[in-house]
Motif scaffolding. Structure first.
Motif, mmCIF file in Angstrom:
data_model
loop_
_atom_site.group_PDB
_atom_site.id
_atom_site.type_symbol
_atom_site.label_atom_id
_atom_site.label_comp_id
_atom_site.label_asym_id
_atom_site.label_seq_id
_atom_site.Cartn_x
_atom_site.Cartn_y
_atom_site.Cartn_z
ATOM 1 N N VAL A 20 0.837 -1.203 0.000
ATOM 2 C CA VAL A 20 0.000 0.000 0.000
ATOM 3 C C VAL A 20 0.875 1.257 0.000
ATOM 4 O O VAL A 20 0.628 2.198 -0.760
ATOM 5 N N SER A 21 1.906 1.279 0.821
ATOM 6 C CA SER A 21 2.765 2.465 0.876
ATOM 7 C C SER A 21 3.546 2.645 -0.424
ATOM 8 O O SER A 21 3.858 3.772 -0.814
ATOM 9 N N LEU A 101 9.533 6.601 16.368
ATOM 10 C CA LEU A 101 9.291 7.999 16.725
ATOM 11 C C LEU A 101 8.708 8.756 15.533
ATOM 12 O O LEU A 101 9.130 8.566 14.395
ATOM 13 N N GLY A 102 7.734 9.597 15.828
ATOM 14 C CA GLY A 102 7.107 10.377 14.760
ATOM 15 C C GLY A 102 6.258 9.527 13.839
ATOM 16 O O GLY A 102 6.054 9.890 12.689
ATOM 17 N N GLN A 103 5.803 8.390 14.334
ATOM 18 C CA GLN A 103 4.986 7.446 13.559
ATOM 19 C C GLN A 103 5.663 7.066 12.235
ATOM 20 O O GLN A 103 5.028 6.973 11.197
ATOM 21 N N GLY A 104 6.961 6.850 12.292
ATOM 22 C CA GLY A 104 7.705 6.401 11.121
ATOM 23 C C GLY A 104 8.251 7.517 10.251
ATOM 24 O O GLY A 104 9.065 7.267 9.369
ATOM 25 N N THR A 105 7.821 8.748 10.491
ATOM 26 C CA THR A 105 8.255 9.838 9.617
ATOM 27 C C THR A 105 9.766 10.085 9.712
ATOM 28 O O THR A 105 10.416 10.325 8.691
ATOM 29 N N HIS A 144 9.258 10.147 1.122
ATOM 30 C CA HIS A 144 9.685 9.119 2.071
ATOM 31 C C HIS A 144 8.989 9.272 3.421
ATOM 32 O O HIS A 144 8.709 8.277 4.096
ATOM 33 N N ILE A 145 8.702 10.502 3.803
ATOM 34 C CA ILE A 145 7.943 10.727 5.038
ATOM 35 C C ILE A 145 6.540 10.148 4.891
ATOM 36 O O ILE A 145 6.073 9.406 5.757
ATOM 37 N N ALA A 146 5.862 10.477 3.787
ATOM 38 C CA ALA A 146 4.501 9.965 3.546
ATOM 39 C C ALA A 146 4.506 8.446 3.404
ATOM 40 O O ALA A 146 3.621 7.752 3.919
ATOM 41 N N TRP A 147 5.522 7.915 2.740
ATOM 42 C CA TRP A 147 5.645 6.469 2.534
ATOM 43 C C TRP A 147 5.759 5.735 3.873
ATOM 44 O O TRP A 147 5.009 4.797 4.142
ATOM 45 N N MET A 148 6.669 6.196 4.734
ATOM 46 C CA MET A 148 6.868 5.461 5.982
ATOM 47 C C MET A 148 5.742 5.719 6.974
ATOM 48 O O MET A 148 5.407 4.835 7.764
#
Length: 168
Positions: A20-21, A101-105, A144-148
């Motif tokens: 999905v990501s 941390l940061g929900q994966g961001t 990459h932020i949105a992906w993770m």
């Protein structure tokens, strides 16, 4: 540190999240293309495979959908990368919560830095960071932020659902 992990659930959750990501990242790149059309004639996955000796006749192979030629080999690398890191994140995050941390961001930003500013330029797969356009840095970093973050949200929810004692 969580020493108890349901490996099967983590691998399934990470695998689903990675697919999905991967779609999210492809969509992101349609909105904010990271490379110029000229630089994208051979995209980084294709270039990487060519560096390993795989001929362009394979790396540039396409399939046709809706009258468009789409690079299936690039997609295999793209989704392989996405699912591998999503599974890693899902499993490792259970043992080393810091990476969540940061929900994966922050992890996504770290992956961008490591690969797009470090590994791939060092290998000659992409130009040196100073020679990459600012648009490429913006698209790739935010992508990459949105992906993770997508990996985090989906893998977390699916892992919880798969390990819940009160399944619906």
């Amino acid at each position: 540190m969580n020493k108890s992990i349901n490996w099967k659930a983590a691998i399934i959750a990470g695998g689903v999240a990675g697919v999905v990501s991967g779609l999210v990242k492809l969509g992101w790149e349609n909105v904010l293309p990271p490379r110029t059309p000229a630089r994208n004639k051979t995209n980084p996955p294709q270039r990487l495979l060519e560096q390993f000796g795989i001929p362009a006749t394979i790396t540039h192979s396409t399939y046709t959908y809706s009258e468009q030629q789409l690079p299936w080999v690039s997609y295999m690398i793209h989704f392989g990368f996405s699912t591998s890191f999503a599974v890693f994140y899902t499993v490792a995050g259970r043992y080393v919560p810091f990476i969540r941390l940061g929900q994966g961001t922050l992890f996504g930003l770290g992956i961008w830095g490591a690969f797009h500013l470090g590994v791939m330029p060092a290998m000659g797969t992409v130009p040196a960071p100073k020679d990459q356009p600012a648009e490429e840095h913006v698209s790739e970093a935010l992508g990459h932020i949105a992906w993770m973050w997508t990996n985090h949200i989906i893998s977390d929810a699916l892992y919880q659902q798969l390990t819940s004692k009160h399944k619906q």
